[in-house]
Design a protein around this motif. Structure first.
Motif, PDB file in Angstrom:
ATOM      1  N   ARG A  19       0.834  -1.207   0.000  1.00  0.00           N
ATOM      2  CA  ARG A  19       0.000   0.000   0.000  1.00  0.00           C
ATOM      3  C   ARG A  19       0.868   1.257   0.000  1.00  0.00           C
ATOM      4  N   TYR A  20       1.983   1.225   0.691  1.00  0.00           N
ATOM      5  CA  TYR A  20       2.899   2.356   0.695  1.00  0.00           C
ATOM      6  C   TYR A  20       3.440   2.610  -0.714  1.00  0.00           C
ATOM      7  N   THR A 129       7.187  -6.276  -8.083  1.00  0.00           N
ATOM      8  CA  THR A 129       7.233  -7.732  -8.278  1.00  0.00           C
ATOM      9  C   THR A 129       7.587  -8.412  -6.969  1.00  0.00           C
ATOM     10  N   GLU A 130       8.570  -7.880  -6.272  1.00  0.00           N
ATOM     11  CA  GLU A 130       8.985  -8.451  -4.988  1.00  0.00           C
ATOM     12  C   GLU A 130       7.870  -8.330  -3.955  1.00  0.00           C
ATOM     13  N   LEU A 131       7.213  -7.195  -3.925  1.00  0.00           N
ATOM     14  CA  LEU A 131       6.105  -7.003  -2.977  1.00  0.00           C
ATOM     15  C   LEU A 131       4.953  -7.956  -3.264  1.00  0.00           C
ATOM     16  N   LEU A 132       4.612  -8.121  -4.530  1.00  0.00           N
ATOM     17  CA  LEU A 132       3.530  -9.053  -4.887  1.00  0.00           C
ATOM     18  C   LEU A 132       3.896 -10.490  -4.515  1.00  0.00           C
ATOM     19  N   ALA A 133       5.160 -10.855  -4.665  1.00  0.00           N
ATOM     20  CA  ALA A 133       5.593 -12.201  -4.284  1.00  0.00           C
ATOM     21  C   ALA A 133       5.456 -12.398  -2.783  1.00  0.00           C
ATOM     22  N   ARG A 134       5.677 -11.352  -2.020  1.00  0.00           N
ATOM     23  CA  ARG A 134       5.556 -11.460  -0.551  1.00  0.00           C
ATOM     24  C   ARG A 134       4.110 -11.657  -0.130  1.00  0.00           C
ATOM     25  N   VAL A 135       3.161 -11.236  -0.946  1.00  0.00           N
ATOM     26  CA  VAL A 135       1.749 -11.374  -0.598  1.00  0.00           C
ATOM     27  C   VAL A 135       1.296 -12.824  -0.792  1.00  0.00           C
ATOM     28  N   ASP A 136       1.972 -13.557  -1.655  1.00  0.00           N
ATOM     29  CA  ASP A 136       1.630 -14.988  -1.864  1.00  0.00           C
ATOM     30  C   ASP A 136       1.820 -15.696  -0.599  1.00  0.00           C
TER      31      ASP A 136
END
Length: 136
Positions: A19-20, A129-136
């Motif tokens: 979100r940030y 991309t890294e942030l989206l991977a962390r949400v998995d």
């Protein structure tokens, strides 16, 4: 055994960071629009009109794409028309409906904004991309 729906501290951190990052991009976008003399909502409307995959863009379409009530979208389009950024023409299928077109002035402004936005997205891609991977 923990419930798979249970959120961890890492989940909350990933969501907060994502979100940030989105907010930082929105601030970038807001500043870019202001530097070109339009509001963020006007910029988004121009982008919705230009990005439509069909030629018959109406006020209703703008309302849908910007999640606005029809009367709010009408006011927004009125302001864009006053600024010389949009023109209305009658729909060949329904004379009660107006179709929207960007003026040359709007095309130039939107091209400038879109180039800088695309560059910023490319710059942010690895982090997103890294942030989206962390949400998995």
């Amino acid at each position: 055994m923990a419930d798979k729906d249970e959120l961890t501290d890492a989940d909350y951190a990933a969501l907060a960071d994502f979100r940030y990052a989105l907010r930082q991009f929105l601030v970038f976008s807001e500043r870019g629009a202001a530097s070109c003399g339009v509001t963020p909502q006007q910029h988004q409307a121009l982008l919705a009109i230009r990005g439509a995959t069909h030629a018959n863009v109406s006020v209703g379409y703008v309302a849908e794409r910007l999640a606005l009530k029809p009367h709010s979208a009408t006011g927004l389009v009125d302001r864009l028309e006053t600024l010389g950024l949009v023109t209305r023409r009658p729909s060949p299928d329904d004379g009660r409906q107006a179709l929207l077109e960007l003026t040359r002035k709007a095309q130039i402004l939107l091209r400038q904004l879109s180039k800088t936005h695309r560059e910023e997205i490319v710059r942010l891609r690895p982090m997103l991309t890294e942030l989206l991977a962390r949400v998995d």
